[in-house]
Every structure is written in structure tokens, then in C-alpha cells.
Design an enzyme around this catalytic site. Structure first.
Site, PDB file in Angstrom:
ATOM      1  N   ASP A  34       0.816  -1.225   0.000  1.00 27.42           N
ATOM      2  CA  ASP A  34       0.000   0.000   0.000  1.00 27.42           C
ATOM      3  C   ASP A  34       0.847   1.270   0.000  1.00 27.42           C
ATOM      4  O   ASP A  34       0.316   2.379   0.066  1.00 27.42           O
ATOM      5  CB  ASP A  34      -0.946   0.017   1.207  1.00 27.42           C
ATOM      6  N   GLU A  36       3.205   2.081   2.325  1.00 24.83           N
ATOM      7  CA  GLU A  36       3.823   2.395   3.625  1.00 24.83           C
ATOM      8  C   GLU A  36       5.294   1.981   3.597  1.00 24.83           C
ATOM      9  O   GLU A  36       5.645   0.965   2.997  1.00 24.83           O
ATOM     10  CB  GLU A  36       3.113   1.638   4.756  1.00 24.83           C
ATOM     11  N   GLN A  94       8.486  27.165   2.512  1.00 21.83           N
ATOM     12  CA  GLN A  94       7.370  27.736   3.286  1.00 21.83           C
ATOM     13  C   GLN A  94       7.892  27.969   4.701  1.00 21.83           C
ATOM     14  O   GLN A  94       7.723  27.140   5.582  1.00 21.83           O
ATOM     15  CB  GLN A  94       6.201  26.759   3.313  1.00 21.83           C
ATOM     16  N   HIS A 127      17.402  27.158   2.765  1.00 20.63           N
ATOM     17  CA  HIS A 127      16.724  28.219   2.011  1.00 20.63           C
ATOM     18  C   HIS A 127      16.776  29.552   2.771  1.00 20.63           C
ATOM     19  O   HIS A 127      16.996  30.608   2.182  1.00 20.63           O
ATOM     20  CB  HIS A 127      15.284  27.806   1.729  1.00 20.63           C
ATOM     21  N   LYS A 190      12.493  40.407  -8.670  1.00 19.82           N
ATOM     22  CA  LYS A 190      11.556  39.387  -9.174  1.00 19.82           C
ATOM     23  C   LYS A 190      10.235  39.450  -8.412  1.00 19.82           C
ATOM     24  O   LYS A 190      10.226  39.667  -7.207  1.00 19.82           O
ATOM     25  CB  LYS A 190      12.190  37.996  -8.988  1.00 19.82           C
ATOM     26  N   ARG A 192       6.406  37.260  -7.913  1.00 19.01           N
ATOM     27  CA  ARG A 192       5.701  36.021  -8.234  1.00 19.01           C
ATOM     28  C   ARG A 192       4.222  36.331  -8.364  1.00 19.01           C
ATOM     29  O   ARG A 192       3.511  36.418  -7.355  1.00 19.01           O
ATOM     30  CB  ARG A 192       5.920  34.984  -7.123  1.00 19.01           C
ATOM     31  N   ASP A 216      21.964  31.071  -6.670  1.00 21.43           N
ATOM     32  CA  ASP A 216      20.725  30.837  -5.915  1.00 21.43           C
ATOM     33  C   ASP A 216      20.858  29.537  -5.128  1.00 21.43           C
ATOM     34  O   ASP A 216      21.788  28.756  -5.347  1.00 21.43           O
ATOM     35  CB  ASP A 216      19.530  30.763  -6.883  1.00 21.43           C
ATOM     36  N   GLY A 222      12.854  26.271 -12.990  1.00 23.51           N
ATOM     37  CA  GLY A 222      13.816  26.971 -13.849  1.00 23.51           C
ATOM     38  C   GLY A 222      13.335  28.359 -14.259  1.00 23.51           C
ATOM     39  O   GLY A 222      14.104  29.130 -14.830  1.00 23.51           O
ATOM     40  N   GLY A 223      12.075  28.684 -13.954  1.00 22.05           N
ATOM     41  CA  GLY A 223      11.501  29.965 -14.373  1.00 22.05           C
ATOM     42  C   GLY A 223      12.294  31.162 -13.857  1.00 22.05           C
ATOM     43  O   GLY A 223      12.627  32.074 -14.623  1.00 22.05           O
TER      44      GLY A 223
HETATM   45  C1  R5P Z   1      13.034  31.065  -4.029  1.00 20.68           C
HETATM   46  O1  R5P Z   1      13.059  31.929  -3.151  1.00 20.68           O
HETATM   47  C2  R5P Z   1      14.212  30.179  -4.305  1.00 20.68           C
HETATM   48  O2  R5P Z   1      15.408  30.720  -3.798  1.00 20.68           O
HETATM   49  C3  R5P Z   1      14.354  29.891  -5.790  1.00 20.68           C
HETATM   50  O3  R5P Z   1      14.618  31.116  -6.466  1.00 20.68           O
HETATM   51  C4  R5P Z   1      13.106  29.272  -6.351  1.00 20.68           C
HETATM   52  O4  R5P Z   1      12.697  28.181  -5.572  1.00 20.68           O
HETATM   53  C5  R5P Z   1      13.331  28.816  -7.788  1.00 20.68           C
HETATM   54  O5  R5P Z   1      12.145  28.280  -8.268  1.00 20.68           O
HETATM   55  P1  R5P Z   1      11.856  28.144  -9.836  1.00 20.68           P
HETATM   56  O6  R5P Z   1      13.083  27.526 -10.453  1.00 20.68           O
HETATM   57  O7  R5P Z   1      10.643  27.267  -9.907  1.00 20.68           O
HETATM   58  O8  R5P Z   1      11.585  29.516 -10.372  1.00 20.68           O
END
Ligand code: R5P
Length: 310
Positions: A34, A36, A94, A127, A190, A192, A216, A222-223
Site C-alpha cells: 500500500d 507504507e 514555506q 533556504h 523578481k 511572483r 541561488d 527553472g523559471g
Molecule cells: C526562491 O526563493 C528560491 O530561492 C528559488 O529562487 C526558487 O525556488 C526557484 O524556483 P523556480 O526555479 O521554480 O523559479
């Protein structure tokens, strides 16, 4: 001292073990029909200091549960102490409530790891540094920047380099790399507009004619990076290199990088991506294994980990 590996990144665990001239603990991590997860330690570890190596990478939920069950199994097998070595600490993005009525997954995951029985955590390029404070046990946050700085000095011959943060949150990281290279800093503004979508509003700093090093912690879809690289080129950058610690590389990310103006994307092996990255000529993977092995050795010998970065 003994090492145990989860299933998320066995290649990295083997390299760390080789570096430490150690063997990985004989264990079985399997799934019931299942889904687990079942963990069994197949050798005596009573009274040993154990380092369990497991990244919380995709499939993040399975890999997190594996980590928790491994810690639980180690505790119930009378390990003297347990260090959770988490090269990629997933669920870290998060780390606060950006909008009302959301969870703070980084805090919940920290609680789970502690409650399962870990005595210490070792990770790479968290992060956000303040996630260390979500734990009431010691956390060693290792930095990938010295590895990147060495690679840049050896491979990029330009005399006109600038480090670039792809968003305001990444300023400290880009500044740290800039300091090691003795070069200036630019910042991409940037936004979002929606989760998973990124939009460049502006570039703070002059990048005209320069070799830009975008840095980073995570590349996911990759956006962020592809848009930032394009914005730099549009503002006259000579060329764009990208250095990122954790290659999450979800969905179409590899193709986006392949088709982009990015000269080279350099990532580390905190996440096992070999099957994917082999296909892209402009992606290079550096191993973090020596750094992790050295940190484990120092923790084991109760010597300084921070000295590694002096
Ligand atoms: C966001 O604060 C992180 O440091 C990265 O910039 C982010 O997770 C990159 O995400 P993506 O490649 O989907 O744009």
C-alpha cells in the site's frame, strides 16, 4: 561513528562513505504493497554515533517519511546519538506565512525531525538561515559558495565579473560569493504573480558588458533563473553563468535550461539528478561529498565545523 543512507541519494552517501573510509550500515528500506515505508537496521548499532544521510527531494513526502522512520529505527536500536544529514532540506521554502491561512512547512518538518529523535542536523545552504532557529537541537548549515568560488576562479577567465541575486531574498548569498571573488553585486527584482510563475520587474545595478554569475539556493521549474538570465542579457550582459546548490529541476526545467541563453548551469549533487543532467551539455554537477564528509568527521571528533569556511 557509522553512516546510514536512505534511498534519496545513495550515490552521494557512497561518496561520503568512501571519503571517510567507512561502510554504510546494512539496512533494508522497503515499501508495503500500500506504499507504507518499512525500515530495518540489519546490524548492531548499540552505543554508536550514527549519521543518517537523506535528502528531502522528490518524491519529497516519501523521502521525508523514510528519514523519520530511519531516525525512529536508530533510536529504538539504542544508537548513542543520531545526526540527520540532510543535503537538501526540502519543505524549507514555506518558512513563514506569506498570505493568511497557510502552513509553515519548514517549522513542521523541523518539529517532526526532532520528535523522531534526531540529536543534531547537518544540511547545506538552507533556504533561509533562520530555519536553524526552528530547531532546539544544533544545526550545522554548510555553504556551497566556496566550492562555487573555486570553480569560477578555475574556469571563468573574464576580468569583468559581477555576482547577481535572482531575487531580493538571495542578496546575502550573492554578496557572499561576490566577496570570495572580490567582485560587485547586482540584484534582479523578481515578483511572483502566482505560485510557480516568476516575472522580472527590474535589474538593480549595471550589468552592461559584464560576465554575470547568477547564484541561488534552488532551481526548481527553472523559471526564476531563465527569466533572470534573459533580463540580464536584455540589459547588455556579455554572458550569463548560473551557480545553484540544489538542482530540484522539476518538470520541463532541463529543456528550459538547454534552450536558454545560459552559458553554463553549475549545480551540486545534494539531489541525485544524474539521469536528467547527463542529457544537457550546459549543465555541470559538482560533488558536495568532500565538504559533507569533512563536516561529519569534525562533528564526530568534536572539532570546529565553521573553521571549514574560514
Ligand atoms: C526562491 O526563493 C528560491 O530561492 C528559488 O529562487 C526558487 O525556488 C526557484 O524556483 P523556480 O526555479 O521554480 O523559479
Amino acid at each position: 561513528m557509522k553512516l546510514l543512507t536512505g534511498n534519496s541519494n545513495k550515490n552521494l552517501s557512497k561518496k561520503i562513505a568512501k571519503n571517510l573510509k567507512s561502510k554504510l550500515i546494512n539496512s533494508s528500506i522497503r515499501k508495503f504493497a500500500d506504499g507504507e515505508i518499512y525500515v530495518e537496521i540489519n546490524e548492531n548499532i548499540r552505543g554508536n554515533s550514527i549519521f543518517i544521510i537523506q535528502s528531502v527531494s522528490s518524491p519529497a513526502n516519501d523521502n521525508l517519511m523514510e528519514l523519520l522512520l530511519c531516525i525512529d529505527a536508530l533510536k529504538r536500536s539504542s544508537a548513542k546519538n543520531i545526526t540527520a544529514v540532510i543535503p537538501y532540506f526540502g519543505y524549507a521554502r514555506q518558512d513563514r506565512k506569506v498570505v493568511p491561512r497557510t502552513s509553515i512547512s519548514a517549522k513542521l518538518v523541523s518539529n517532526l525531525i526532532t520528535k523522531a529523535g534526531a540529536d543534531r542536523v547537518v544540511t547545506v545552504d538552507l533556504h533561509a538561515g533562520q530555519i536553524q532557529g526552528f530547531f532546539d537541537i544544533p544545526v550545522d548549515n554548510l555553504f556551497g559558495t566556496p566550492i562555487f568560488a573555486r570553480h569560477i576562479k578555475k574556469n571563468i577567465k573574464s576580468k569583468n565579473i559581477i555576482c547577481v541575486a535572482p531575487d531580493v531574498g538571495g542578496t546575502e548569498r550573492a554578496r557572499a560569493l561576490g566577496k570570495l571573488l572580490d567582485v560587485g553585486l547586482a540584484i534582479v527584482d523578481k515578483r511572483r504573480p502566482a505560485p510557480g510563475k516568476s516575472q522580472v520587474m527590474n535589474v538593480i545595478g549595471n550589468v552592461k558588458g559584464k560576465t554575470c554569475i547568477l547564484v541561488d539556493d534552488i532551481i526548481d521549474s527553472g523559471g526564476t533563473i531563465v527569466n533572470a538570465a534573459k533580463a540580464l542579457k536584455d540589459r547588455g550582459a556579455k554572458e550569463v553563468y548560473v551557480y545553484i546548490t540544489h538542482g530540484v529541476l522539476s518538470g520541463d526545467a532541463i529543456n528550459k535550461i538547454k534552450k536558454s541563453i545560459i552559458k553554463k548551469l553549475v549545480i551540486t549533487d545534494t539531489i541525485d539528478n544524474l539521469g536528467k543532467t547527463n542529457k544537457a551539455k550546459n549543465i555541470e554537477v559538482l560533488s558536495i561529498s568532500n565538504l559533507m564528509a569533512e563536516a561529519i568527521k569534525r562533528i564526530s571528533n568534536s572539532t570546529s565545523v565553521s573553521d571549514l569556511f574560514k
